[in-house]
Design a protein around this motif. Sequence first.
Motif, PDB file in Angstrom:
ATOM      1  N   CYS A 309      -4.675  11.566 -37.797  1.00 38.99           N
ATOM      2  CA  CYS A 309      -5.811  12.175 -37.092  1.00 38.99           C
ATOM      3  C   CYS A 309      -6.798  12.829 -38.048  1.00 38.99           C
ATOM      4  O   CYS A 309      -8.010  12.780 -37.835  1.00 38.99           O
ATOM      5  CB  CYS A 309      -5.302  13.230 -36.106  1.00 38.99           C
ATOM      6  N   THR A 322      -0.033   9.678 -36.054  1.00 41.32           N
ATOM      7  CA  THR A 322       0.213   9.243 -34.679  1.00 41.32           C
ATOM      8  C   THR A 322       1.185   8.074 -34.671  1.00 41.32           C
ATOM      9  O   THR A 322       1.196   7.261 -35.594  1.00 41.32           O
ATOM     10  CB  THR A 322      -1.097   8.807 -33.999  1.00 41.32           C
ATOM     11  N   PRO A 324       1.964   5.678 -31.573  1.00 38.64           N
ATOM     12  CA  PRO A 324       1.949   5.197 -30.185  1.00 38.64           C
ATOM     13  C   PRO A 324       3.224   4.432 -29.861  1.00 38.64           C
ATOM     14  O   PRO A 324       3.777   3.723 -30.708  1.00 38.64           O
ATOM     15  CB  PRO A 324       0.728   4.267 -30.149  1.00 38.64           C
ATOM     16  N   ASP A 339       1.652   4.339 -23.668  1.00 36.18           N
ATOM     17  CA  ASP A 339       2.599   5.417 -23.939  1.00 36.18           C
ATOM     18  C   ASP A 339       3.466   5.608 -22.706  1.00 36.18           C
ATOM     19  O   ASP A 339       2.944   5.777 -21.590  1.00 36.18           O
ATOM     20  CB  ASP A 339       1.858   6.717 -24.281  1.00 36.18           C
ATOM     21  N   LYS A 341       6.198   7.653 -20.399  1.00 32.76           N
ATOM     22  CA  LYS A 341       6.540   9.050 -20.107  1.00 32.76           C
ATOM     23  C   LYS A 341       7.618   9.078 -19.033  1.00 32.76           C
ATOM     24  O   LYS A 341       7.387   8.616 -17.918  1.00 32.76           O
ATOM     25  CB  LYS A 341       5.307   9.821 -19.615  1.00 32.76           C
ATOM     26  N   ALA A 359      -1.797  17.724 -22.250  1.00 30.71           N
ATOM     27  CA  ALA A 359      -1.420  17.290 -23.604  1.00 30.71           C
ATOM     28  C   ALA A 359      -1.330  15.769 -23.691  1.00 30.71           C
ATOM     29  O   ALA A 359      -1.738  15.174 -24.703  1.00 30.71           O
ATOM     30  CB  ALA A 359      -0.082  17.920 -23.989  1.00 30.71           C
ATOM     31  N   ASP A 360      -0.817  15.123 -22.634  1.00 32.84           N
ATOM     32  CA  ASP A 360      -0.718  13.659 -22.640  1.00 32.84           C
ATOM     33  C   ASP A 360      -2.103  13.019 -22.647  1.00 32.84           C
ATOM     34  O   ASP A 360      -2.330  12.010 -23.328  1.00 32.84           O
ATOM     35  CB  ASP A 360       0.071  13.180 -21.417  1.00 32.84           C
ATOM     36  N   TYR A 362      -4.898  14.383 -23.877  1.00 36.26           N
ATOM     37  CA  TYR A 362      -5.468  14.593 -25.205  1.00 36.26           C
ATOM     38  C   TYR A 362      -4.875  13.608 -26.215  1.00 36.26           C
ATOM     39  O   TYR A 362      -5.564  13.094 -27.097  1.00 36.26           O
ATOM     40  CB  TYR A 362      -5.212  16.021 -25.666  1.00 36.26           C
ATOM     41  N   GLN A 363      -3.588  13.359 -26.082  1.00 36.90           N
ATOM     42  CA  GLN A 363      -2.925  12.411 -26.981  1.00 36.90           C
ATOM     43  C   GLN A 363      -3.530  11.017 -26.839  1.00 36.90           C
ATOM     44  O   GLN A 363      -3.831  10.349 -27.843  1.00 36.90           O
ATOM     45  CB  GLN A 363      -1.431  12.362 -26.659  1.00 36.90           C
ATOM     46  N   MET A 364      -3.755  10.573 -25.621  1.00 34.84           N
ATOM     47  CA  MET A 364      -4.330   9.252 -25.396  1.00 34.84           C
ATOM     48  C   MET A 364      -5.772   9.181 -25.879  1.00 34.84           C
ATOM     49  O   MET A 364      -6.230   8.141 -26.379  1.00 34.84           O
ATOM     50  CB  MET A 364      -4.253   8.891 -23.910  1.00 34.84           C
ATOM     51  N   ALA A 366      -6.922  10.757 -28.451  1.00 33.37           N
ATOM     52  CA  ALA A 366      -6.808  10.598 -29.903  1.00 33.37           C
ATOM     53  C   ALA A 366      -6.545   9.131 -30.244  1.00 33.37           C
ATOM     54  O   ALA A 366      -7.111   8.595 -31.199  1.00 33.37           O
ATOM     55  CB  ALA A 366      -5.691  11.492 -30.441  1.00 33.37           C
ATOM     56  N   TYR A 367      -5.694   8.461 -29.457  1.00 34.85           N
ATOM     57  CA  TYR A 367      -5.443   7.039 -29.686  1.00 34.85           C
ATOM     58  C   TYR A 367      -6.721   6.224 -29.496  1.00 34.85           C
ATOM     59  O   TYR A 367      -6.980   5.261 -30.232  1.00 34.85           O
ATOM     60  CB  TYR A 367      -4.367   6.526 -28.720  1.00 34.85           C
TER      61      TYR A 367
END
Length: 446
Positions: A309, A322, A324, A339, A341, A359-360, A362-364, A366-367
């Motif tokens: 990142c 990261t 994925p 991803d 879950k 949080a999930d 935000y993570q996606m 970033a991907y």
Amino acid sequence: MPAYTVREWDKLAYGEGKGQIAARHADRLAGLAAHSAFAGRGGSGVLEHGRHALRARGVVGILAAGDVSLEILPKIDVAPGETTDHQNAAIRKRLVHMLAVALDLKIDLGVITDLAWQRETLLEILIRIFCGKLTEALRKGMPRRYVIREEDLPTLRGQLDITRQFTGHAVNPSRLACRFDLLSEDTPLNRIMKAAVVCLARLSRRAANQQRLRELAFVYANITDVPVSALRWDQVVIDRTNRSWQELFAMTRLFLQDRYQTTTGGAGRGTAMLFEMNALFEEYVGRLIARALAGTGLTVSLQSGRLFCLSAQDSGRALFQTRPDILIRQGGTVTHVIDTKWKRISARIDDPKQGVSQADVYQMMAYAQLYRAPRLTLLYPHHPGLGAEDTVRTRYRITGHTTTLETASIDVSNSSQMLAKLRGLIIGETSPSLTTAKTFNQNAST
């Protein structure tokens, strides 16, 4: 021996009645769980030791402390009209199927009777499958390989070890320092198999399994005993001569290695075989997607990518890597990031966010920035509260980007159409009931 069963995230109340656990047993099991690799800093990553009940968390498997055991089953929705025993049997069957896919095992679930699925714990069923496979493999002969031996003999065998001869036998030439190859059954693979048999003999409480394990221990009597911590997994080579042992080798990893770890200890602890449902669901779905997309021209990578990142401005050092869960590529270009879950999302009528965590999201996002994939999917297990159909639930457009973020569910309680459903999900076939696409505002509250 008291044996209890609870499903993840459910509670087991203290008491002496039906469906309750004696407080003294709860204390012992919670003490054992606190020493698990999955326990976390607070020691409650496996079991929450409350004032009135034990509560299972997102780890499933078996805990055995002295004369008491606890089986933790995943929260998989099965036929609601069935008895608890029938429901637990169906869950055990689904869980073993998921393990078989994740570990690339060929397990015929039909050879185990419905009564056995109801009466036996997950551990006893896995031991039974392992014993059957190992017995069948041994009927064809124990694998052997050439090992290098060094011995001092009166006559030459193999090659003479010059260095050892003139340092160790300079004054006694009647002994020859020989170095030769010997076809032996005492190999790293067989030592691992023996270690698994010995370990499972301590864990099993079922008479039939104990008998099978005693018979197998007799077969391995001449194989060197090696502690689990000293086993040489790196020296095992699976090739054309021992290809039939690949599944058994994978099962021994399940029983003996850290990912699905066994916890042993001194007085008051016991033994445990536990594994995290998040990791199992990810591996299970990833392998099924790879099968579903075979021959489509799309390639599937699990836990790959590994882009960073950030990079430090002064040193250029990369930070925050990261990983994925699933990357799908076409012609070397990432087209889809998935991803998984292991969480229960809700229907939109109950919660506009469907229980998707900030949080999930935000993570996606970033991907989306790093992998430039036009499509991102958060994939959850399906449950009846979402309706009859497992499919894409909601689709969003990230503000300022052409990237689509979607939530989807897949039913792990029924694998009959799993490959077809995953293939349809990924190559673009969606359900007519798909919620209208929305714009996802990065600045809005999620």
